[in-house]
Design a protein around this motif. Structure first.
Motif, PDB file in Angstrom:
ATOM      1  N   UNK A 223       0.765  -1.007   0.044  1.00 49.35           N
ATOM      2  CA  UNK A 223      -0.058   0.135  -0.018  1.00 49.35           C
ATOM      3  C   UNK A 223       1.004   1.255   0.147  1.00 49.35           C
ATOM      4  N   UNK A 224       0.254   2.256  -0.754  1.00 45.13           N
ATOM      5  CA  UNK A 224       0.931   3.578  -0.614  1.00 45.13           C
ATOM      6  C   UNK A 224       0.095   4.560  -0.214  1.00 45.13           C
ATOM      7  N   UNK A 225      -0.010   4.929   0.909  1.00 46.78           N
ATOM      8  CA  UNK A 225      -0.969   5.779   1.627  1.00 46.78           C
ATOM      9  C   UNK A 225      -2.331   5.026   1.808  1.00 46.78           C
ATOM     10  N   UNK A 226      -3.536   5.330   1.149  1.00 44.15           N
ATOM     11  CA  UNK A 226      -4.631   4.590   1.134  1.00 44.15           C
ATOM     12  C   UNK A 226      -4.873   3.610  -0.069  1.00 44.15           C
ATOM     13  N   UNK A 227      -3.779   3.604  -1.057  1.00 40.71           N
ATOM     14  CA  UNK A 227      -3.892   3.016  -2.311  1.00 40.71           C
ATOM     15  C   UNK A 227      -3.169   1.669  -2.302  1.00 40.71           C
ATOM     16  N   UNK A 228      -3.745   0.534  -2.509  1.00 45.97           N
ATOM     17  CA  UNK A 228      -3.213  -0.678  -2.751  1.00 45.97           C
ATOM     18  C   UNK A 228      -2.678  -0.645  -4.222  1.00 45.97           C
ATOM     19  N   UNK A 229      -1.174  -0.920  -4.172  1.00 45.85           N
ATOM     20  CA  UNK A 229      -0.552  -0.631  -5.562  1.00 45.85           C
ATOM     21  C   UNK A 229       0.197  -1.770  -6.074  1.00 45.85           C
ATOM     22  N   UNK A 230       0.589  -2.717  -5.386  1.00 49.65           N
ATOM     23  CA  UNK A 230       1.187  -4.145  -5.832  1.00 49.65           C
ATOM     24  C   UNK A 230       0.571  -5.101  -5.101  1.00 49.65           C
TER      25      UNK A 230
ATOM     26  N   UNK B 125      -6.548  -5.128  -5.147  1.00 54.28           N
ATOM     27  CA  UNK B 125      -5.832  -3.735  -5.660  1.00 54.28           C
ATOM     28  C   UNK B 125      -6.838  -2.657  -5.834  1.00 54.28           C
ATOM     29  N   UNK B 126      -8.277  -2.978  -5.720  1.00 54.85           N
ATOM     30  CA  UNK B 126      -9.243  -2.154  -6.006  1.00 54.85           C
ATOM     31  C   UNK B 126      -9.137  -1.494  -7.226  1.00 54.85           C
ATOM     32  N   UNK B 127      -8.729  -2.188  -8.481  1.00 57.71           N
ATOM     33  CA  UNK B 127      -8.604  -1.647  -9.680  1.00 57.71           C
ATOM     34  C   UNK B 127      -9.826  -1.025 -10.460  1.00 57.71           C
TER      35      UNK B 127
ATOM     36  N   UNK C 250      16.145 -15.570  -5.520  1.00 60.25           N
ATOM     37  CA  UNK C 250      14.890 -15.176  -5.137  1.00 60.25           C
ATOM     38  C   UNK C 250      14.198 -14.749  -6.289  1.00 60.25           C
ATOM     39  N   UNK C 251      12.660 -15.334  -6.408  1.00 59.64           N
ATOM     40  CA  UNK C 251      11.982 -14.703  -7.280  1.00 59.64           C
ATOM     41  C   UNK C 251      10.601 -14.193  -6.943  1.00 59.64           C
ATOM     42  N   UNK C 252      10.221 -13.065  -7.521  1.00 59.01           N
ATOM     43  CA  UNK C 252       9.038 -12.176  -7.031  1.00 59.01           C
ATOM     44  C   UNK C 252       8.355 -11.919  -8.372  1.00 59.01           C
ATOM     45  N   UNK C 253       6.945 -12.130  -8.001  1.00 56.56           N
ATOM     46  CA  UNK C 253       6.109 -11.596  -9.127  1.00 56.56           C
ATOM     47  C   UNK C 253       5.434 -10.366  -8.657  1.00 56.56           C
ATOM     48  N   UNK C 254       5.654  -9.199  -9.249  1.00 57.37           N
ATOM     49  CA  UNK C 254       4.797  -8.091  -8.857  1.00 57.37           C
ATOM     50  C   UNK C 254       3.568  -7.819  -9.812  1.00 57.37           C
ATOM     51  N   UNK C 255       2.538  -7.882  -9.357  1.00 60.72           N
ATOM     52  CA  UNK C 255       1.399  -7.571 -10.217  1.00 60.72           C
ATOM     53  C   UNK C 255       0.961  -6.036  -9.896  1.00 60.72           C
ATOM     54  N   UNK C 256       1.277  -5.032 -10.807  1.00 62.83           N
ATOM     55  CA  UNK C 256       1.037  -3.597 -10.327  1.00 62.83           C
ATOM     56  C   UNK C 256      -0.010  -2.994 -11.103  1.00 62.83           C
TER      57      UNK C 256
END
Length: 258
Positions: A149-156, A214-216, A238-244
């Protein structure tokens, strides 16, 4: 009535949508501003209200406007992008005392936080096992799932896989990772520093679950980034999936040409 590229008559709803889009781009209808009501638009264009409704649906599908129940239709406001960049793991930021995501939020004047969805030791599928050079016949990987989250927004929505041999007995098993630099701080203490990254980036429309988490808004795609961290020996650890959310995120890479 104007024709489309195939010589067919263009529907009135599309002409209205195009005119409204031009009005938004010109600043006639500013970002964050409210559009005229459907009744007023119907009167303005001499069209039926269901035709205007179709035009607004087209703009919504394009991610240009957003509807708020009981309030009306608003021009979507462009928000500052959080940048997923090639230098986000650089030691030069260590003096800031923040993990890569929290540092990026701070640059935008935002407060970052994490919502843990799951932490699980699991058996990797064949692709994951191949990427991390693990056994697919045993529970050889730790999976962490989070919403950033960035402030009140889910971003990833972030899913990270780490070999169990590295994760076992560490703070990676805790919801709040006990290191100021996050999971990479713990991995560095285990002797695995990010020296090279490999990011595979695609764009797509979100799944229903991603829309929920993500409230898209309607019409907004996601960036799907599959990130691999490589150590000094060139080994993946390390393997990471970012859904943005694409309306709130961007990519920024600066790399040598080899």
């Amino acid at each position: 009535m104007p024709n489309d590229s195939h010589g067919r008559e263009e529907p009135v709803s599309r002409r209205i949508a195009e005119d409204l889009r031009k009005g938004i781009e010109s600043g006639k209808y500013p970002q964050g501003g409210k559009l005229p009501s459907q009744r007023d638009l119907a009167k303005l264009y001499g069209a039926a209200r269901n035709t205007v409704d179709e035009a607004l649906k087209l703009l919504g599908q394009q991610g240009i406007i957003t509807s708020e129940w009981g309030r009306g239709v608003f021009v979507r406001e462009a928000k500052p992008l959080l940048r997923l960049g090639s230098d986000r793991y650089s030691p030069k930021y260590r003096e800031q005392g923040l993990s890569p995501f929290l540092l990026e939020c701070a640059k935008q004047g935002k407060t970052g936080r994490f919502q843990v969805l799951s932490i699980e030791r699991m058996r990797p599928d064949k692709e994951l096992a191949n990427r991390l050079k693990l056994s697919e016949k045993a529970k050889s990987v730790l999976r962490r799932e989070n919403i950033f989250w960035a402030d009140d927004d889910p971003v990833y929505r972030v899913t990270t896989w780490i070999p169990w041999t590295l994760a076992q007995g560490t703070g990676l098993l805790e919801e709040d990772v006990p290191h100021q630099f996050g999971i990479h701080g713990i991995l560095e203490e285990k002797g695995h520093t990010v020296v090279r990254i490999n990011d595979e980036v695609t764009a797509r429309m979100p799944t229903p679950e991603e829309v929920q988490y993500l409230q898209i808004p309607r019409g907004v795609p996601v960036l799907d980034v599959l990130h691999t961290s490589l150590d000094r020996e060139g080994e993946p650890f390390e393997l990471t999936r970012f859904v943005m959310r694409a309306d709130m995120n961007g990519l920024n890479y600066n790399a040598p040409v080899e």
